[in-house]
Design an enzyme around this catalytic site. Structure first.
Site, PDB file in Angstrom:
ATOM      1  N   ARG A 164      -4.981 -30.068 -18.500  1.00  0.00           N
ATOM      2  CA  ARG A 164      -4.836 -28.708 -17.964  1.00  0.00           C
ATOM      3  C   ARG A 164      -5.825 -28.437 -16.819  1.00  0.00           C
ATOM      4  NH1 ARG A 164      -1.005 -29.305 -20.994  1.00  0.00           N
ATOM      5  NH2 ARG A 164      -0.074 -27.701 -22.310  1.00  0.00           N
ATOM      6  N   SER A 238       0.768 -21.043 -24.031  1.00  0.00           N
ATOM      7  CA  SER A 238      -0.532 -21.149 -24.719  1.00  0.00           C
ATOM      8  C   SER A 238      -1.562 -20.325 -23.959  1.00  0.00           C
ATOM      9  CB  SER A 238      -1.029 -22.595 -24.731  1.00  0.00           C
ATOM     10  OG  SER A 238      -0.091 -23.434 -25.324  1.00  0.00           O
ATOM     11  N   GLU A 334      -6.541 -20.758 -21.125  1.00  0.00           N
ATOM     12  CA  GLU A 334      -5.761 -21.705 -20.322  1.00  0.00           C
ATOM     13  C   GLU A 334      -5.039 -20.929 -19.212  1.00  0.00           C
ATOM     14  OE1 GLU A 334      -2.263 -22.371 -19.650  1.00  0.00           O
ATOM     15  OE2 GLU A 334      -1.744 -24.052 -20.932  1.00  0.00           O
TER      16      GLU A 334
HETATM   17  P1  FAD Z   1       2.086 -19.116 -11.659  1.00  0.00           P
HETATM   18  O1  FAD Z   1       1.849 -18.460 -12.965  1.00  0.00           O
HETATM   19  O2  FAD Z   1       2.810 -18.350 -10.622  1.00  0.00           O
HETATM   20  O3  FAD Z   1       0.685 -19.592 -11.067  1.00  0.00           O
HETATM   21  C1  FAD Z   1      -0.225 -20.304 -11.867  1.00  0.00           C
HETATM   22  C2  FAD Z   1      -1.483 -20.580 -11.025  1.00  0.00           C
HETATM   23  O4  FAD Z   1      -1.171 -21.448  -9.947  1.00  0.00           O
HETATM   24  C3  FAD Z   1      -2.060 -19.318 -10.373  1.00  0.00           C
HETATM   25  O5  FAD Z   1      -3.457 -19.465 -10.289  1.00  0.00           O
HETATM   26  C4  FAD Z   1      -1.442 -19.340  -8.984  1.00  0.00           C
HETATM   27  O6  FAD Z   1      -2.213 -18.622  -8.022  1.00  0.00           O
HETATM   28  C5  FAD Z   1      -1.396 -20.808  -8.677  1.00  0.00           C
HETATM   29  N1  FAD Z   1      -0.274 -21.213  -7.820  1.00  0.00           N
HETATM   30  C6  FAD Z   1       1.053 -21.042  -8.101  1.00  0.00           C
HETATM   31  N2  FAD Z   1       1.786 -21.596  -7.125  1.00  0.00           N
HETATM   32  C7  FAD Z   1       0.934 -22.100  -6.211  1.00  0.00           C
HETATM   33  C8  FAD Z   1       1.093 -22.781  -4.976  1.00  0.00           C
HETATM   34  N3  FAD Z   1       2.294 -23.060  -4.476  1.00  0.00           N
HETATM   35  N4  FAD Z   1      -0.015 -23.137  -4.283  1.00  0.00           N
HETATM   36  C9  FAD Z   1      -1.242 -22.853  -4.766  1.00  0.00           C
HETATM   37  N5  FAD Z   1      -1.455 -22.211  -5.925  1.00  0.00           N
HETATM   38  C10 FAD Z   1      -0.385 -21.843  -6.646  1.00  0.00           C
HETATM   39  N6  FAD Z   1       2.364 -25.162 -19.376  1.00  0.00           N
HETATM   40  C11 FAD Z   1       2.213 -26.458 -19.728  1.00  0.00           C
HETATM   41  O7  FAD Z   1       1.437 -27.196 -19.104  1.00  0.00           O
HETATM   42  N7  FAD Z   1       2.900 -26.985 -20.774  1.00  0.00           N
HETATM   43  C12 FAD Z   1       3.765 -26.263 -21.510  1.00  0.00           C
HETATM   44  O8  FAD Z   1       4.362 -26.781 -22.445  1.00  0.00           O
HETATM   45  C13 FAD Z   1       3.947 -24.892 -21.162  1.00  0.00           C
HETATM   46  N8  FAD Z   1       4.782 -24.107 -21.877  1.00  0.00           N
HETATM   47  C14 FAD Z   1       4.935 -22.797 -21.550  1.00  0.00           C
HETATM   48  C15 FAD Z   1       5.825 -22.021 -22.306  1.00  0.00           C
HETATM   49  C16 FAD Z   1       6.028 -20.684 -21.998  1.00  0.00           C
HETATM   50  C17 FAD Z   1       6.988 -19.862 -22.819  1.00  0.00           C
HETATM   51  C18 FAD Z   1       5.344 -20.105 -20.889  1.00  0.00           C
HETATM   52  C19 FAD Z   1       5.582 -18.686 -20.514  1.00  0.00           C
HETATM   53  C20 FAD Z   1       4.451 -20.871 -20.141  1.00  0.00           C
HETATM   54  C21 FAD Z   1       4.235 -22.222 -20.467  1.00  0.00           C
HETATM   55  N9  FAD Z   1       3.346 -23.035 -19.741  1.00  0.00           N
HETATM   56  C22 FAD Z   1       3.209 -24.370 -20.065  1.00  0.00           C
HETATM   57  C23 FAD Z   1       2.555 -22.480 -18.645  1.00  0.00           C
HETATM   58  C24 FAD Z   1       3.295 -22.441 -17.288  1.00  0.00           C
HETATM   59  O9  FAD Z   1       4.678 -22.544 -17.471  1.00  0.00           O
HETATM   60  C25 FAD Z   1       2.814 -23.543 -16.351  1.00  0.00           C
HETATM   61  O10 FAD Z   1       1.435 -23.453 -16.141  1.00  0.00           O
HETATM   62  C26 FAD Z   1       3.543 -23.491 -15.001  1.00  0.00           C
HETATM   63  O11 FAD Z   1       3.234 -24.631 -14.239  1.00  0.00           O
HETATM   64  C27 FAD Z   1       3.189 -22.249 -14.204  1.00  0.00           C
HETATM   65  O12 FAD Z   1       4.061 -22.186 -13.101  1.00  0.00           O
HETATM   66  P2  FAD Z   1       4.275 -20.845 -12.290  1.00  0.00           P
HETATM   67  O13 FAD Z   1       5.073 -21.190 -11.084  1.00  0.00           O
HETATM   68  O14 FAD Z   1       4.822 -19.792 -13.159  1.00  0.00           O
HETATM   69  O15 FAD Z   1       2.774 -20.519 -11.883  1.00  0.00           O
HETATM   70  N1  EPU Z   2      -0.692 -25.249 -35.271  1.00  0.00           N
HETATM   71  C1  EPU Z   2      -0.979 -24.413 -36.328  1.00  0.00           C
HETATM   72  N2  EPU Z   2      -0.629 -23.092 -36.222  1.00  0.00           N
HETATM   73  C2  EPU Z   2      -0.012 -22.590 -35.119  1.00  0.00           C
HETATM   74  C3  EPU Z   2       0.260 -23.448 -34.046  1.00  0.00           C
HETATM   75  C4  EPU Z   2      -0.092 -24.785 -34.125  1.00  0.00           C
HETATM   76  O1  EPU Z   2      -1.528 -24.823 -37.335  1.00  0.00           O
HETATM   77  O2  EPU Z   2       0.268 -21.393 -35.106  1.00  0.00           O
HETATM   78  C5  EPU Z   2      -1.091 -26.686 -35.349  1.00  0.00           C
HETATM   79  C6  EPU Z   2      -0.152 -27.548 -36.173  1.00  0.00           C
HETATM   80  O3  EPU Z   2      -0.959 -28.475 -36.858  1.00  0.00           O
HETATM   81  C7  EPU Z   2       0.634 -28.319 -35.125  1.00  0.00           C
HETATM   82  C8  EPU Z   2      -0.407 -28.468 -34.023  1.00  0.00           C
HETATM   83  O4  EPU Z   2      -1.144 -27.255 -34.078  1.00  0.00           O
HETATM   84  O5  EPU Z   2       1.063 -29.529 -35.605  1.00  0.00           O
HETATM   85  C9  EPU Z   2       0.158 -28.657 -32.627  1.00  0.00           C
HETATM   86  O6  EPU Z   2       1.066 -27.600 -32.333  1.00  0.00           O
HETATM   87  P1  EPU Z   2       2.145 -27.751 -31.167  1.00  0.00           P
HETATM   88  O7  EPU Z   2       2.860 -29.048 -31.282  1.00  0.00           O
HETATM   89  O8  EPU Z   2       2.930 -26.502 -31.121  1.00  0.00           O
HETATM   90  O9  EPU Z   2       1.255 -27.912 -29.869  1.00  0.00           O
HETATM   91  P2  EPU Z   2      -0.026 -27.128 -29.349  1.00  0.00           P
HETATM   92  O10 EPU Z   2      -1.166 -28.075 -29.371  1.00  0.00           O
HETATM   93  O11 EPU Z   2      -0.188 -25.823 -30.039  1.00  0.00           O
HETATM   94  C10 EPU Z   2       0.325 -27.932 -26.902  1.00  0.00           C
HETATM   95  C11 EPU Z   2       0.351 -27.328 -25.546  1.00  0.00           C
HETATM   96  C12 EPU Z   2       1.697 -26.695 -25.258  1.00  0.00           C
HETATM   97  C13 EPU Z   2       2.770 -27.784 -25.359  1.00  0.00           C
HETATM   98  C14 EPU Z   2       2.723 -28.364 -26.773  1.00  0.00           C
HETATM   99  C15 EPU Z   2       3.700 -29.485 -26.971  1.00  0.00           C
HETATM  100  C16 EPU Z   2      -1.918 -26.715 -24.999  1.00  0.00           C
HETATM  101  C17 EPU Z   2      -2.895 -25.618 -24.813  1.00  0.00           C
HETATM  102  N3  EPU Z   2      -0.701 -26.346 -25.395  1.00  0.00           N
HETATM  103  O12 EPU Z   2       0.417 -26.867 -27.837  1.00  0.00           O
HETATM  104  O13 EPU Z   2       1.687 -26.182 -23.943  1.00  0.00           O
HETATM  105  O14 EPU Z   2       4.038 -27.259 -25.088  1.00  0.00           O
HETATM  106  O15 EPU Z   2       1.387 -28.874 -27.032  1.00  0.00           O
HETATM  107  O16 EPU Z   2       3.214 -30.649 -26.411  1.00  0.00           O
HETATM  108  O17 EPU Z   2      -2.252 -27.876 -24.782  1.00  0.00           O
HETATM  109  C18 EPU Z   2       1.258 -24.258 -22.610  1.00  0.00           C
HETATM  110  O18 EPU Z   2       0.420 -24.931 -22.014  1.00  0.00           O
HETATM  111  O19 EPU Z   2       1.521 -23.077 -22.297  1.00  0.00           O
HETATM  112  C19 EPU Z   2       1.991 -24.854 -23.726  1.00  0.00           C
HETATM  113  C20 EPU Z   2       2.887 -24.191 -24.434  1.00  0.00           C
END
Ligand code: FAD
Ligand code: EPU
Length: 339
Positions: A164, A238, A334
Site C-alpha cells: 500500500r 479498508s 490506509e
Molecule cells: P482516488 O480515491 O480518486 O485517489 C486516491 C489517491 O490517489 C488520492 O491521494 C489522489 O489525490 C491520488 N490520485 C488519484 N489519481 C491520481 C493521478 N492520476 N495522479 C496523481 N494522483 C492521483 N484498494 C486495494 O488496494 N485493494 C482492494 O482490494 C481495494 N478494495 C476496495 C473496495 C472498496 C469497496 C473500495 C471503496 C475501495 C477499495 N480499495 C482497494 C481502495 C481503492 O479502490 C484504491 O485505492 C483505488 O486505486 C483508488 O482509485 P481512485 O481512482 O478511486 O483514487
Molecule cells: N478478519 C476478521 N474480522 C473481520 C475482517 C477480517 O477477523 O471483520 C480476519 C479474518 O481472519 C480473515 C482475515 O482477517 O481471514 C483477512 O480478511 P480478508 O481476507 O477480508 O482481508 P483483509 O486483510 O481484511 C486485505 C486488503 C483488502 C483486500 C483483501 C483481499 C488491506 C488493508 N486490505 O483485507 O483491500 O481486498 O485483503 O486480499 O490490506 C482495500 O485496500 O481497500 C481492500 C479492501
C-alpha cells in the site's frame, strides 16, 4: 477546459461525504493537464487530484482546486510470444482495464478484479488483493510534473512500491499528475489461486483447472459477498492498513489470544489482519451516529447516509485507540485523509 467555482464533491467520493471544492476542473487530455500546470502557478495552492474518489476521506470543504482526471484510452504497445505491453490512460476505470485483459486471456490482473477506482490511482498505493499487487505487472508510468508541466516516465524501481505504498505517497507526494500506466501482462500466465477463499469458490463450482476468467469470477464473487457496494453504502474499502509487527510481539499476544491470525512477511515480521484486531475490540457491526464498522468486514468504515468526514475520522481515532490499548499495536489509516 473550464474551471468551476464551489462544486460539490459528493458525487466524486465513494464515502458519499458532502463537501465542496472552491475550484473544480475536469481534464480530458494530456495537453489539458500540461496547459493547466504551465498556465497556473499550481504549486501555490492546495490541489486534490481525483480518480474515482474511492480511497479518500474528505474532512471538510476543500479550499483549493479539485482536478478530476478523465483521460481515456487503452492501447497495445508491444507484443511477443510471452508478453504484451498495454498502456492505459489514467482516467480509465480500473475494472474495465481488468476485464479487457481477462477477456483477451492476458494474465496478471485477474486477482485484482473489481477494485474500484481508476488506472491512474492504482500505482499510488500499489493496489493489491487476493495475493497480487500491481507492482508485479507494472512496467512504467508517465506523469506530468505539476511545477513545470513537463512529462516524465517512472520505471517500476523508481516507483518504490511497497505494501500500500509508492514514492507518490511519500517523497513525491503532491508533485505529479499520473497520466498513463503501462502494464506488462503474460500471454501464458501461471494463475495464482492459492488464496484460501479463491480455492473454496473454485472447488464449490467444481473447477479443478481454472482459466483466467474463472479466477476473475471467483474474486468478484468473494468481494461482492464481503465488501459493501459504495453505491449502496458509502465507504472507501479498508480504512486501515494491516499492521506488521515483530514476531516476538506476535508470539507474546498469541499466548492470550491463541486464535490471532498472522502471515509472515519476513523472518521476524508478521502481518496481522487489522479487521481481526478491530473485531476483537468489539467494533464490528457497531453503529456510531451516521457511521460505523461494517458488519461483514470490520476494517471497512461506512457512511450510513449523512456522516461528515469528521464523524468518520472520530470513529477511526476511537478504533485506533482501542486497538492500541488492547494489543499495543498502532493501526495506520490506509485511506487518504483530505484536510
Ligand atoms: P482516488 O480515491 O480518486 O485517489 C486516491 C489517491 O490517489 C488520492 O491521494 C489522489 O489525490 C491520488 N490520485 C488519484 N489519481 C491520481 C493521478 N492520476 N495522479 C496523481 N494522483 C492521483 N484498494 C486495494 O488496494 N485493494 C482492494 O482490494 C481495494 N478494495 C476496495 C473496495 C472498496 C469497496 C473500495 C471503496 C475501495 C477499495 N480499495 C482497494 C481502495 C481503492 O479502490 C484504491 O485505492 C483505488 O486505486 C483508488 O482509485 P481512485 O481512482 O478511486 O483514487
Ligand atoms: N478478519 C476478521 N474480522 C473481520 C475482517 C477480517 O477477523 O471483520 C480476519 C479474518 O481472519 C480473515 C482475515 O482477517 O481471514 C483477512 O480478511 P480478508 O481476507 O477480508 O482481508 P483483509 O486483510 O481484511 C486485505 C486488503 C483488502 C483486500 C483483501 C483481499 C488491506 C488493508 N486490505 O483485507 O483491500 O481486498 O485483503 O486480499 O490490506 C482495500 O485496500 O481497500 C481492500 C479492501
Amino acid at each position: 477546459m473550464r474551471i468551476y467555482q464551489n462544486i460539490s464533491l459528493k458525487p466524486y467520493n465513494t464515502f458519499g461525504i458532502a463537501a465542496n471544492a472552491s475550484q473544480f476542473v475536469e481534464l480530458n487530455t494530456l495537453e489539458e493537464v500540461q496547459v493547466l500546470c504551465k498556465t497556473f502557478n499550481l504549486t501555490d495552492r492546495k490541489l486534490l487530484i481525483l480518480g474515482g474518489g474511492s480511497n479518500i476521506l474528505l474532512t471538510k470543504d476543500f479550499d483549493g482546486m479539485a482536478i478530476k482526471i478523465n483521460l481515456k484510452g487503452m492501447k497495445v504497445l508491444q507484443s511477443d510470444e510471452q508478453s504484451i505491453y498495454i498502456e492505459a490512460m489514467a482516467g480509465e476505470v480500473w475494472h474495465d482495464f481488468v476485464e479487457f485483459c481477462v477477456q483477451n486471456n492476458w494474465g496478471g490482473v485477474e486477482n485484482l478484479s473489481l477494485i474500484p477506482g481508476c488506472v491512474g490511482a492504482a500505482p499510488m498505493q500499489n493496489i493489491g488483493a487476493y495475493g497480487a499487487e500491481i507492482k508485479s505487472v507494472f512496467h512504467s508510468l508517465t506523469a506530468v510534473e505539476i511545477a513545470s508541466g513537463e512529462l516524465l516516465t517512472f520505471t517500476n524501481d523508481q516507483c518504490e512500491f511497497g505494501y500500500r505504498e509508492s514514492v507518490f505517497k511519500n517523497k513525491y507526494k503532491g508533485k505529479y499528475i499520473i497520466v498513463s500506466v503501462t502494464f506488462k501482462l503474460n500471454k501464458q500466465p501461471s494463475l495464482n489461486y492459492s488464496y484460501g477463499a479463491i480455492q473454496e469458490v473454485l472447488q464449490k463450482a467444481g473447477i479443478t483447472d481454472p482459466s483466467i476468467q474463472d479466477v476473475s469470477k471467483a474474486v468478484i464473487e468473494i468481494r461482492k459477498s464481503k465488501l459493501p457496494d459504495p453505491s449502496v453504502l458509502g465507504n472507501a474499502g479498508s480504512f486501515f492498513k494491516n499492521p506488521e509487527i515483530a514476531l516476538e510481539s506476535y508470539n507474546q499476544i498469541k499466548i492470550k489470544y491463541p486464535d490471532m491470525p498472522g502471515y509472515p512477511t519476513s523472518q521476524n515480521q508478521i502481518k496481522v489482519p487489522a479487521g481481526w484486531l478491530i473485531e476483537q475490540c468489539e467494533w464490528k457491526g457497531k453503529i456510531v451516529g451516521n457511521t460505523g464498522a461494517h458488519k461483514n468486514q470490520a476494517l471497512v468504515l461506512v457512511n450510513y447516509g449523512t456522516a461528515n468526514g469528521n464523524e468518520v475520522l472520530n470513529l477511526a481515532k476511537q478504533i485506533q485507540d482501542s486497538v492500541f490499548q488492547k494489543f499495543n499495536i498502532h493501526i495506520q489509516a490506509e485511506v487518504n485523509i483530505i484536510e
